[in-house]
Scaffold this motif. Structure first.
Motif, PDB file in Angstrom:
ATOM      1  N   LEU A 185      82.234  49.782  33.149  1.00 16.04           N
ATOM      2  CA  LEU A 185      83.240  50.233  34.117  1.00 16.04           C
ATOM      3  C   LEU A 185      84.057  51.375  33.536  1.00 16.04           C
ATOM      4  CD1 LEU A 185      84.823  49.942  36.749  1.00 16.04           C
ATOM      5  CD2 LEU A 185      86.221  48.202  35.617  1.00 16.04           C
ATOM      6  N   ARG A 186      84.462  51.244  32.280  1.00 19.78           N
ATOM      7  CA  ARG A 186      85.245  52.320  31.661  1.00 19.78           C
ATOM      8  C   ARG A 186      84.421  53.599  31.559  1.00 19.78           C
ATOM      9  NH1 ARG A 186      87.588  48.508  26.982  1.00 19.78           N
ATOM     10  NH2 ARG A 186      85.692  49.243  25.998  1.00 19.78           N
ATOM     11  N   ILE A 187      83.138  53.445  31.273  1.00 20.40           N
ATOM     12  CA  ILE A 187      82.282  54.624  31.195  1.00 20.40           C
ATOM     13  C   ILE A 187      82.174  55.289  32.561  1.00 20.40           C
ATOM     14  CG2 ILE A 187      79.940  55.437  30.734  1.00 20.40           C
ATOM     15  CD1 ILE A 187      79.678  53.057  28.792  1.00 20.40           C
ATOM     16  N   ALA A 188      81.998  54.477  33.603  1.00 22.88           N
ATOM     17  CA  ALA A 188      81.849  55.023  34.950  1.00 22.88           C
ATOM     18  C   ALA A 188      83.071  55.849  35.335  1.00 22.88           C
ATOM     19  CB  ALA A 188      81.634  53.885  35.946  1.00 22.88           C
ATOM     20  N   TYR A 189      84.264  55.348  35.020  1.00 26.00           N
ATOM     21  CA  TYR A 189      85.464  56.102  35.384  1.00 26.00           C
ATOM     22  C   TYR A 189      85.679  57.305  34.469  1.00 26.00           C
ATOM     23  CZ  TYR A 189      87.073  53.438  39.320  1.00 26.00           C
ATOM     24  OH  TYR A 189      87.185  52.887  40.563  1.00 26.00           O
ATOM     25  N   ALA A 190      85.167  57.241  33.254  1.00 25.36           N
ATOM     26  CA  ALA A 190      85.205  58.435  32.408  1.00 25.36           C
ATOM     27  C   ALA A 190      84.333  59.527  33.017  1.00 25.36           C
ATOM     28  CB  ALA A 190      84.724  58.096  30.996  1.00 25.36           C
ATOM     29  N   LEU A 191      83.166  59.132  33.522  1.00 30.03           N
ATOM     30  CA  LEU A 191      82.305  60.089  34.213  1.00 30.03           C
ATOM     31  C   LEU A 191      83.004  60.646  35.447  1.00 30.03           C
ATOM     32  CD1 LEU A 191      78.947  58.077  34.079  1.00 30.03           C
ATOM     33  CD2 LEU A 191      79.436  60.177  32.816  1.00 30.03           C
TER      34      LEU A 191
END
Length: 451
Positions: A185-191
Motif C-alpha cells: 500500500l505504501r508503495i502504491a501511494y508512493a507511485l
C-alpha cells in the motif's frame, strides 16, 4: 522531523475562537460527516495546525475546512498553497514525523506516511517488492523506494497486489495479512504521489488501484480489530476517489466505511455512509452494488432500532439482487453472492433481537456458501452460533460452535473469534446441558481460557 522554523497559523487559531482544541476538533468531525467525508480529527491535530507544523492539509481536510468556512481558500485559513509544499524538501521539513514516532491514526497522517517513503530508488525496485508471499517483517516496515516513471508494469503490480490480498483474505482472514499488506500500500501511494504516469489512462488506473488497495488493507485492519487503522485507510481511499473523480471507488469506500461504522457502534454514521455510497453507485449500472449498499444501510438502521427503515432497505436489496449480474459489477464484489446476502440479512434481524429469524437466514448462508471460502464459512457459522444461542437453542448452538472451532485452525480473524466468544458467554448459563458443557470445555482448551 518538524522544521524549527515553523510559523504559527494565527488565522486558523482565530477561527477557533473561544472553543477548546477538543471542541473545535469535534466541530471538524461533524462538518466532515455533513459532506460525507471521514477525518479522525482530534485536539492534537488542531494543535499541529495552529503551531504551523501542518502547512497544508490533505485533500479530505481541505474539503472539510472549506465547507466549514464557505468562500475561503486555504491561504485565507492560514495555510500555504498546495503548490508551494509539493516539493520533497518541503515535505521532509514540515509534514514528516520522526522516524521513531508511532503511527497516529488520522487520515492526515496517512497522507504524511505516503510522502515519507519517497526518498530514493526507482519504480522498478518498488514494483519488485509489491508481492505479499515472501515479504519479510523488515521489508514490511522498511523504506519504500521512490519511482521514476510509472507505466504498465507498475500499475499491473498494484492491481495484482489487490487481487492477491483478496484471495488470501478469503482463505486466511485478516490477522496474519495486515502488516504484510501495508507495505505494498505504501508503495502504491508512493507511485501515485510521484505524479509521473506515462499516460492519462495509466494515471486513472493507478488512482483506482491505490484506492482499492487502501480499502483492502483497511478491511484487513477491520477484520483484525484495528478499527482506527481501518477508518484511516477507508478515508484515504475516499480522498483518492474524490481527487480522481472515480465514482466506483467512492462507492466502494463508502460501502466499507458504512460497515465499519456499524461494527464500531456508530449506526447513524453507517446509514449516512451507505446512502452516500448509493448516490455514488446509482449511475454505474450495477444492481448488485446497489443491493450491497442497501444492506449496509439496513445494518445501520437496525442499529438505530429503525425496524421499518431496515425492512425497506432489505426489500430494496432483494429487488436489486434479483436483477442478476451485470458487466458493470465491480471486480471486488465477487464475494457478494446469495450466501452473503443471507448473512447480512441475518445480522440485521439479530441486531433487532429477532434471534430465530436471524438464525434461519444465517443457516441459509452456511448452506449456500462455497466451502472453499473458509473464512466466510467460519464467519457465517459464528453468526449462526450466536443467533441460536440467543434464541434459546443451546444444543444446536453448541454443535455449530464446534464447527467454528474446526475452521479456526485455518482462519485467523479477530472478528470471528470475538463473535464466538460472545456466543460462549451467552451459552454459559446452559453449561449443565452435556452438549453445551462439552463445547465450552473445548473452547476453553482452544482459547487458553478456564471455565
Amino acid at each position: 522531523m518538524v522544521s524549527t522554523g515553523a510559523v504559527p497559523n494565527l488565522a486558523f487559531r482565530r477561527l477557533r475562537g473561544q472553543r477548546s482544541a477538543g471542541e473545535f476538533a469535534a466541530a471538524v468531525r461533524r462538518a466532515a460527516r455533513e459532506i460525507g467525508e471521514q477525518v479522525a480529527c482530534d485536539a492534537r491535530y488542531i494543535g499541529r495546525v495552529e503551531s504551523g507544523e501542518i502547512r497544508c492539509p490533505n485533500y479530505a481536510y481541505e474539503r472539510v475546512f472549506l465547507h466549514m468556512f464557505p468562500g475561503t481558500t486555504l491561504v485565507d485559513l492560514g495555510f500555504s498553497s498546495r503548490e508551494t509544499v509539493r516539493g520533497r524538501g518541503a515535505r521532509a521539513t514540515v509534514d514528516t514525523p520522526p522516524p521513531t514516532a508511532p503511527h497516529r491514526d488520522t487520515d492526515e497522517e496517512s497522507d504524511v506516511l505516503r510522502r515519507v517513503f519517497m526518498t530514493s530508488g526507482t519504480a522498478t525496485m518498488a514494483t519488485a517488492t509489491l508481492g505479499l508471499g515472501g515479504t519479510s517483517a523488515a521489508a514490511a516496515t522498511g523504506p519504500v523506494p521512490a519511482p521514476r516513471r510509472v507505466g504498465e508494469a507498475e500499475v499491473s503490480a498494484v492491481e495484482k497486489a489487490v487481487r492477491q490480498i483478496r484471495l488470501l483474505d478469503d482463505r486466511q482472514g485478516g490477522d496474519n495479512l495486515y502488516r504484510k499488506a501495508s507495505h505494498p500500500l505504501r508503495i502504491a501511494y508512493a507511485l501515485l504521489d510521484s505524479g509521473v504516469a506515462a499516460k492519462r489512462s495509466t494515471a486513472g488506473r493507478l488512482h483506482a488501484g491505490a484506492g482499492e488497495l487502501a480499502i483492502s488493507v483497511g478491511w484487513l485492519a477491520h477484520d483484525s480489530g484495528r478499527f482506527e487503522d481501518a477508518r484511516s485507510h477507508y478515508a484515504e481511499a475516499l480522498a483518492t476517489a474524490r481527487v480522481a473523480g472515480d465514482a466506483a471507488l467512492e462507492a466502494h469506500a463508502f460501502c466499507n466505511a458504512s460497515f465499519l461504522a456499524r461494527d464500531t457502534g456508530r449506526p447513524r454514521e453507517s446509514v449516512r455512509a451507505a446512502e452516500a455510497g448509493q448516490r455514488a453507485a446509482q449511475p454505474l449500472g450495477s444492481p448488485r452494488l446497489l443491493a450491497l449498499l442497501a444492506l449496509r444501510e439496513a445494518g445501520g438502521r437496525a442499529g438505530l432500532g429503525d425496524r421499518t427503515g431496515c425492512e425497506r432497505a432489505i426489500g430494496r436489496a432483494h429487488t436489486a439482487f434479483g436483477r442478476g449480474r451485470s458487466d458493470a459489477d465491480p471486480e471486488w464484489m465477487s464475494f457478494f453472492r446469495e450466501a452473503e446476502l443471507e448473512f447480512l440479512e441475518a445480522q440485521c434481524w439479530s441486531v433487532l433481537g429477532e434471534w430465530s429469524r436471524a438464525a434461519h437466514h444465517a443457516r441459509r448462508a452456511v448452506r449456500l456458501q462455497d466451502p472453499h471460502f473458509t473464512r466466510n464459512l467460519a464467519l457465517y457459522r459464528a453468526e449462526l452460533t450466536w443467533d441460536l444461542a440467543r434464541a434459546g437453542r443451546a444444543v444446536e448452538a453448541a454443535a455449530e460452535g464446534h464447527r467454528v472451532l474446526d475452521l479456526l485452525g485455518r482462519v485467523r480473524s479477530t472478528r470471528i473469534r470475538a463473535m464466538l466468544a460472545e456466543s460462549v458467554t451467552a451459552l454459559r448459563p446452559q453449561r449443565g446441558t452435556p452438549e453445551v458443557r462439552e463445547f465450552l470445555e473445548r473452547y476453553a482448551d482452544v482459547s487458553g481460557t478456564r471455565e
